[in-house]
Every structure is written in C-alpha cells, then in structure tokens.
Design an enzyme around this catalytic site. Sequence first.
Site, mmCIF file in Angstrom:
data_model
loop_
_atom_site.group_PDB
_atom_site.id
_atom_site.type_symbol
_atom_site.label_atom_id
_atom_site.label_comp_id
_atom_site.label_asym_id
_atom_site.label_seq_id
_atom_site.Cartn_x
_atom_site.Cartn_y
_atom_site.Cartn_z
ATOM 1 N N LYS A 55 0.925 -1.311 -0.005
ATOM 2 C CA LYS A 55 -0.001 -0.048 0.030
ATOM 3 C C LYS A 55 0.881 1.111 0.102
ATOM 4 O O LYS A 55 1.384 1.652 1.089
ATOM 5 C CB LYS A 55 -0.875 -0.040 1.174
ATOM 6 C CG LYS A 55 -2.268 0.818 1.170
ATOM 7 C CD LYS A 55 -2.119 2.187 0.779
ATOM 8 C CE LYS A 55 -1.780 3.156 1.948
ATOM 9 N NZ LYS A 55 -1.523 4.547 1.469
ATOM 10 N N GLY A 106 -4.613 3.583 -2.467
ATOM 11 C CA GLY A 106 -5.759 3.831 -1.648
ATOM 12 C C GLY A 106 -5.356 4.478 -0.548
ATOM 13 O O GLY A 106 -3.943 4.865 -0.019
ATOM 14 N N GLY A 154 -4.788 5.598 3.366
ATOM 15 C CA GLY A 154 -4.174 5.030 4.613
ATOM 16 C C GLY A 154 -5.173 4.289 5.594
ATOM 17 O O GLY A 154 -5.139 3.279 6.159
ATOM 18 N N GLY A 169 -4.995 0.840 4.248
ATOM 19 C CA GLY A 169 -3.920 0.393 5.042
ATOM 20 C C GLY A 169 -4.650 -0.224 6.352
ATOM 21 O O GLY A 169 -4.067 -0.949 6.778
ATOM 22 N N GLU A 204 9.167 1.789 10.814
ATOM 23 C CA GLU A 204 10.558 2.649 10.491
ATOM 24 C C GLU A 204 9.718 4.378 10.532
ATOM 25 O O GLU A 204 9.118 4.437 9.486
ATOM 26 C CB GLU A 204 10.945 2.462 9.180
ATOM 27 C CG GLU A 204 11.758 1.215 9.054
ATOM 28 C CD GLU A 204 13.060 1.032 9.898
ATOM 29 O OE1 GLU A 204 13.335 2.180 10.272
ATOM 30 O OE2 GLU A 204 13.237 0.107 9.915
ATOM 31 N N CYS A 257 13.732 10.994 6.822
ATOM 32 C CA CYS A 257 13.644 10.697 7.951
ATOM 33 C C CYS A 257 14.920 10.874 8.904
ATOM 34 O O CYS A 257 14.923 11.050 10.203
ATOM 35 C CB CYS A 257 12.968 9.383 8.444
ATOM 36 S SG CYS A 257 13.877 8.248 7.187
ATOM 37 N N GLU A 265 9.479 16.508 14.445
ATOM 38 C CA GLU A 265 10.115 16.631 12.896
ATOM 39 C C GLU A 265 9.426 17.361 12.111
ATOM 40 O O GLU A 265 8.286 17.519 11.969
ATOM 41 C CB GLU A 265 9.887 15.052 12.696
ATOM 42 C CG GLU A 265 10.561 14.560 11.166
ATOM 43 C CD GLU A 265 10.203 13.283 10.865
ATOM 44 O OE1 GLU A 265 9.182 12.684 11.085
ATOM 45 O OE2 GLU A 265 11.159 12.518 10.392
HETATM 46 P P1 NDP Z 1 2.366 9.031 7.027
HETATM 47 O O1 NDP Z 1 2.722 8.184 8.420
HETATM 48 O O2 NDP Z 1 1.248 9.769 6.982
HETATM 49 O O3 NDP Z 1 1.891 7.978 5.866
HETATM 50 C C1 NDP Z 1 2.581 6.789 5.576
HETATM 51 C C2 NDP Z 1 1.732 5.577 4.854
HETATM 52 O O4 NDP Z 1 0.848 5.053 5.688
HETATM 53 C C3 NDP Z 1 1.134 6.187 3.701
HETATM 54 O O5 NDP Z 1 1.069 5.151 2.798
HETATM 55 C C4 NDP Z 1 -0.275 6.087 4.192
HETATM 56 O O6 NDP Z 1 -1.197 6.514 3.320
HETATM 57 C C5 NDP Z 1 -0.498 5.022 5.408
HETATM 58 N N1 NDP Z 1 -1.392 5.388 6.410
HETATM 59 C C6 NDP Z 1 -1.933 6.566 7.054
HETATM 60 N N2 NDP Z 1 -3.000 6.125 7.829
HETATM 61 C C7 NDP Z 1 -2.856 4.763 7.791
HETATM 62 C C8 NDP Z 1 -3.652 4.030 8.673
HETATM 63 N N3 NDP Z 1 -4.567 4.431 9.805
HETATM 64 N N4 NDP Z 1 -3.442 3.011 8.802
HETATM 65 C C9 NDP Z 1 -2.390 2.165 7.828
HETATM 66 N N5 NDP Z 1 -1.473 3.120 6.933
HETATM 67 C C10 NDP Z 1 -1.921 4.495 7.382
HETATM 68 O O7 NDP Z 1 3.591 9.434 6.706
HETATM 69 P P2 NDP Z 1 4.005 10.368 5.433
HETATM 70 O O8 NDP Z 1 3.544 9.642 4.130
HETATM 71 O O9 NDP Z 1 3.525 11.608 5.537
HETATM 72 O O10 NDP Z 1 5.481 10.175 5.523
HETATM 73 C C11 NDP Z 1 6.243 10.951 6.058
HETATM 74 C C12 NDP Z 1 6.704 10.266 7.341
HETATM 75 O O11 NDP Z 1 7.462 9.068 7.031
HETATM 76 C C13 NDP Z 1 7.733 11.390 8.183
HETATM 77 O O12 NDP Z 1 7.376 11.337 9.644
HETATM 78 C C14 NDP Z 1 8.881 10.387 8.014
HETATM 79 O O13 NDP Z 1 9.665 10.314 9.295
HETATM 80 C C15 NDP Z 1 8.645 8.945 7.952
HETATM 81 N N6 NDP Z 1 9.747 8.256 7.392
HETATM 82 C C16 NDP Z 1 10.174 7.320 8.028
HETATM 83 C C17 NDP Z 1 11.295 6.815 7.587
HETATM 84 C C18 NDP Z 1 12.317 5.642 8.399
HETATM 85 O O14 NDP Z 1 12.977 4.775 7.748
HETATM 86 N N7 NDP Z 1 12.393 5.824 9.534
HETATM 87 C C19 NDP Z 1 11.752 6.831 6.172
HETATM 88 C C20 NDP Z 1 11.019 7.883 5.378
HETATM 89 C C21 NDP Z 1 10.064 8.634 5.963
HETATM 90 P P3 NDP Z 1 -2.154 8.044 2.863
HETATM 91 O O15 NDP Z 1 -0.663 8.243 1.860
HETATM 92 O O16 NDP Z 1 -3.267 7.616 2.552
HETATM 93 O O17 NDP Z 1 -1.873 8.793 4.134
#
Ligand code: NDP
Length: 474
Positions: A169, A200, A202, A206, A244, A278, A378
């Site tokens: 996803k 789709g 999250g 998700g 992560e 990140c 962050e």
């Molecule tokens: P989000 O946490 O908003 O989303 C990450 C993914 O999770 C997306 O595909 C999102 O879908 C999905 N998601 C959202 N809500 C749910 C739910 N309730 N259940 C399951 N899945 C869900 O992060 P961002 O996309 O905004 O990415 C940025 C963040 O990612 C930053 O905080 C960054 O630090 C972190 N990150 C961490 C890394 C690491 O290796 N530690 C590497 C890179 C980024 P949707 O797009 O529809 O919201």
Amino acid sequence: MKSIDQHYIDGRFVASHGSEVIDLVSPTDRSVIGSVTLGDEEDARAAVRAARRAFKTYSISSLEERADYLQRLHDAIMARAPEHIAIRTLEYGGVARHNAFSIQGSAKVFLNMRKTLEEMPFRKRVGAAEVLLRPVGVAALITPWNSAIFMVCNKLAPALAAGCTVVVKPSESSALQIRLLVECIDAAGLPPGVVNVVNGRGDVVGDELTRHPEVAKVSFTGSTTVGKAVMRNAAETVKRVTLELGGKSAHIVLDDADADAAAAFALSAAFMNNGQACIAGTRLLVPEHRLAEMKAALLKASSQWKVGDPADDGSALGPLANARQFDRVQGYIRRGIEEGATLLLGGEGHPPGLEAGYFARPTIFVDVRNDMTIAREEIFGPVLSVIAYRTEDEAVEIANDSIYGLQGWISTGDPMRGKAIAERIEAGAVMVNRIFDLFDEAGVPAGGFKQSGIGREFGVYGLSEYLGTRAVFA
Ligand code: NDP
C-alpha cells in the site's frame, strides 16, 4: 496526463473496485499531471486473497529461485532508470543529485539481499533439533511518499527473499512513480499473487491490511503517529510489526572539526532529498566558543544549496512534495520565530521567483534551545536548528534528549574520537564524517530506537523480520 485506475493483483493490472478519484499535482507548478483511482477495502481483501494463494507455493520456493527473482527485479528497474528519474522529478520534485542515488539504491537493495540470502543460516542444528527459518506469511508493506520507490523496494527485497508474499500500500500521492515500478515488477515475471499493489488511502486500504486476519506481518514506514495506530490494529491478530518512523537527528560538531567541512556536511545531512528525509540531521550541536565561526561557515556553504526547478541540473533543492507539506514547514518556521530562535538564513515564504510551486526557503535557525518546538518535532523540510553546547557530555545529553533515536551525525578532525562519541548516541546509525554508505554496505541494518521505530531493515537483520523459527526434533 496519466490516469492510474488499476491495481496490481494476482499478476494482472485490474480495475479498481473503489471509485474515488484524486488529482496528482506537480509540486513544481501546481498543475494537474494525472489522477489516481483509490482502492477500497474490497480491493485490499482481493489482494490479500491473491497473496494468500500464492504463499502456498512461493513459501516453499528454493533459495536459488528467490535469488533469481531478486536479480530480475534489479535488472527490470535499472532497464527503466531514466524513466524512474524523470517521474520522480515530475511527481515528487526530486532533484538530479538525489534521484540517481535513490533509483540506483532502489535497484541495488535487491542485489544486496541476494547476497544476504547466501549468508543466512536457513537450517541450523541446535542440540537435538534442527531449527528452520520459515517465512511468516502474507506481509503488508505500507510506505510514504518521500523516496516512494526506494521505500517499497527496501521492504520488497527482504520479504521476497524470506519467501513471503506481499500486498503493498504505497502513498497515493506517488501513484505515477509506483505505476512504473509495478510495470518493472510485472516484467520481472514473478509468479502471480506474489506481489500485489493497491493504491488507496491509509485509513481505508492501510487500515484493512493492518487488521486483516490473513496478514501475518506489517512493515510500515511513515510518521510516528500513524505507526502507533498500525501497531494497535496489528495487535488484534498478533501480527509481526516493523516500524520505520520519524526522527530528529542530532549532528554533533566536535571542537576539533574543520568549520567549512562541518558546515558542508551539516547542510548535506539536513537538506538531502529537499529536507524530506527521516534520517536528516536537523539539530546541529556546535561548541559555544566556535559558534561565530560555524555561522559564517554555514552561510558560505549555503551558496551550494540553490533552490529551483528540479528538472534543472543546477538545482540542489526542489519543492516540497505537496501543499500540506509546504504549510507544515511554514508553520514550523513561524513557531521557531515566535519561540525566540534567530534566523541566520531563510524564513517564511517562497524563494523569490518560485511562488508557483511548493518551494520553501532553506532555513537555518540559531539561538535554538533543545526544548523549543523546532528542536523537538520532525519538520520534514529544509530547516536546520543550531544549538550551542559547552562540553562533550552536554552535547551527548542534548543529542539523546529526544523522543526519537533514528540517526546521529558527527563532524570531527579525529575519527576515533568521533567513534567514541558515536557509541554514546541512542540511534540506529551514526555517521562520522561521512554522508551515506547504505547501499554499498549490503549487510548494515537501519532503523530506530525509541519512537523512531521497531525492527531493522537491510541485511540479515532486515531479512529476519520476515522469518520465524521452527524447531524440528526428529
Ligand atoms: P504517514 O504516516 O502519514 O503515511 C505513511 C503511509 O501510511 C502512507 O501510505 C499512508 O497512506 C499510510 N497510512 C496513513 N494512515 C494509515 C492508517 N491508519 N493505517 C495504515 N496506513 C496508514 O507518513 P507520510 O506519508 O506523511 O511520510 C512522512 C513520514 O514518514 C515522516 O514522519 C518520516 O519521518 C517518515 N519516514 C520514516 C522513515 C524511516 O525509515 N524511519 C523513512 C521515510 C519517512 P496515505 O498516503 O493515504 O496517508
């Protein structure tokens, strides 16, 4: 304009059951560049069914077979590398210097994992038992929009190496990039159902995946807030979880560091990937008696960070990924000023002439205290906070005073001294005087302590996340 209206399920591109359509918007000029039809719970369930069916045979495939698939995935991505790079620029705003690194790295993780397969003891005698490593089952891979391709690949490689089948996803705002990746996956010729991809939201797709009883494992990269929700959902059916999450990494400049080298390194660590990383080193800890010198060095080094059209080779920083991200970064800059930090560089608003897109001004704050919001949360944009320290012990204390523990950075004239400090930093990785080795060092794990996550990616550590032990007494 490209409409992405299919998911990839059971080895075929199939029409979406979900019908909501959203626009894909260029971060560079806010024009509509495509659209994506979002899947719903039924699309997610169909993908899990396909993965579950495929698991029966894929889970008992030979290691040679899996190694061959990993090689094919690498080759298929590299065969279309220029297209990946172009779409990354168009849809995400990635600049040349990061694109090549990101796409080559995405392909390389498959080769690295092929090597790891050879090192993994899949069968081992322990006393009277033979201990086997078995794939845990269907894995849901949930990924964010920053480095969209890389995030999927670095989960796909260990999952497939382990013998798991997967449902991916991705972030829906990366639909063009992901479509190209899926075409590469299709071209690699894996058995139907081994890899499934559903676009789709999250909280719809998700959520379904993280609750689904036939999903045995969730690997999630994203924000800490959503990571906690994923963990709660997964607990209901006791899934394995790898998280992560976010970071607020400190970069300690030791008092023996060369100021110019440290400043150049600090900006690379802070502003990489348009500041949307990140692992970014966003808190720069500087010895108090060298503050004036470091400020001058930072200003000098900032001339290398030209903001501009990501398609222009001269641009070091492109736009932020979307309007939400732009507003978020502006909010943090405002907050930094309100809480009493001083702007050394940048500030609110767009760089002149770049008002059409989501371009932020590269920003450096000085006079920052570690209890200010900009030092604790962050930001995920090109914003660096400089914090003064008096003693080495104080620097380590400030570095570790964070809910996060993803990465650390150290600048020093003496690498052995840097190494000693690195061992005191509560983080999954610490880089001393160097920016990145992730893809060349196939076996090195990545991941976080504290609220930066659970589990590790890469090497045998990453592969283990998709395996369970079975002790056979015979
Ligand atoms: P989000 O946490 O908003 O989303 C990450 C993914 O999770 C997306 O595909 C999102 O879908 C999905 N998601 C959202 N809500 C749910 C739910 N309730 N259940 C399951 N899945 C869900 O992060 P961002 O996309 O905004 O990415 C940025 C963040 O990612 C930053 O905080 C960054 O630090 C972190 N990150 C961490 C890394 C690491 O290796 N530690 C590497 C890179 C980024 P949707 O797009 O529809 O919201």
